[in-house]
Design an enzyme around this catalytic site. Structure first.
Site, mmCIF file in Angstrom:
data_model
loop_
_atom_site.group_PDB
_atom_site.id
_atom_site.type_symbol
_atom_site.label_atom_id
_atom_site.label_comp_id
_atom_site.label_asym_id
_atom_site.label_seq_id
_atom_site.Cartn_x
_atom_site.Cartn_y
_atom_site.Cartn_z
ATOM 1 N N ASP A 69 0.851 -1.187 0.000
ATOM 2 C CA ASP A 69 0.000 0.000 0.000
ATOM 3 C C ASP A 69 0.886 1.235 0.000
ATOM 4 O OD1 ASP A 69 0.857 -0.252 2.645
ATOM 5 O OD2 ASP A 69 -1.127 -0.082 3.528
ATOM 6 N N HIS A 191 8.742 -8.500 0.277
ATOM 7 C CA HIS A 191 8.685 -7.045 0.214
ATOM 8 C C HIS A 191 10.067 -6.464 0.517
ATOM 9 C CE1 HIS A 191 7.467 -2.904 1.087
ATOM 10 N NE2 HIS A 191 6.371 -3.182 0.417
#
Length: 224
Positions: A69, A191
């Site tokens: 996000d 990530h």
């Protein structure tokens, strides 16, 4: 003034994504997002909500880099995953992306964190969620953005030419199942956040991307 997500979405993306969108889900999403912008501090600014789609049309897109996000600190998020505008300190996740770019391809990263050049070269810099409440990562999960970004993946998956889908982090990697056409390539890793020390560094995504493009007769990305 009410928020109309499909009107804000560039026409080319609206055309290819609409067949994969449940308009009831989109309506609930835009009601939620409109209320959040009206009552909370939300990033990116509303005018930057669809920057990734604006800078990289469906016809141009040959690589998708999908993150989690947007950045949730002031002045960072501007609608491109991992990117910040010139003059903004390069965030830790992007520093790791740049380190991997240097280790993988020997490319000296730019001095700033602005990735608009990648977007202009056919890299769709997307997140699984397109908004976030200030200071609170993941606050807009489960509100419909996942369905919206699924539609973008579905649309690109339907293209006959190769697209390389680069999925970083658990939320992004869930979308691997949406890439079903054999001409496409999926590159997965953890990530790049420093809080995920073993999942990203050393994954060599950039050479994999360029190799997959070359295999399809497409030029490499200009990473600087």
């Amino acid at each position: 003034m009410s928020l109309d997500l499909l009107e804000l979405l560039p026409a080319g993306w609206r055309d290819v994504m609409k067949p994969y969108l449940d308009l009831d889900v989109v309506q609930r999403l835009q009601t939620f997002v409109e209320h959040e912008y009206a009552t909370e501090t939300v990033y990116p600014p509303q005018e930057d909500l669809f920057t990734a789609f604006r800078l990289c049309s469906p016809e141009q897109a040959r690589v998708v880099i999908l993150g989690q996000d947007p950045y949730f600190k002031p002045g960072q998020a501007h609608g491109l995953s991992f990117s910040v505008r010139p003059g903004v300190t390069v965030p830790p996740s992007l520093r790791n992306v740049y380190k991997e770019l240097r280790d993988d391809l020997g490319v000296t990263p730019p001095a700033n964190g602005d990735l608009t050049g990648w977007a202009a070269d056919g890299v769709l810099l997307l997140n699984t969620l397109l908004t976030v409440r200030a200071g609170k990562a993941g606050t807009h999960a489960g509100k419909g953005w996942e369905h919206f970004t699924d539609a973008a993946i579905h649309a690109l998956n339907a293209f006959p030419r190769r697209v390389v889908f680069v999925l970083w982090g658990a939320p992004a990697r869930k979308k691997a199942a949406l890439v079903t056409n054999p001409q496409h390539v999926v590159v997965e890793a953890g990530h790049p956040s420093p809080m995920n020390p073993a999942g990203f560094l050393g994954s060599r995504p950039f050479s994999k991307i360029d190799a997959a493009l070359a295999e399809a007769g497409l030029p490499p990305v200009h990473w600087v």
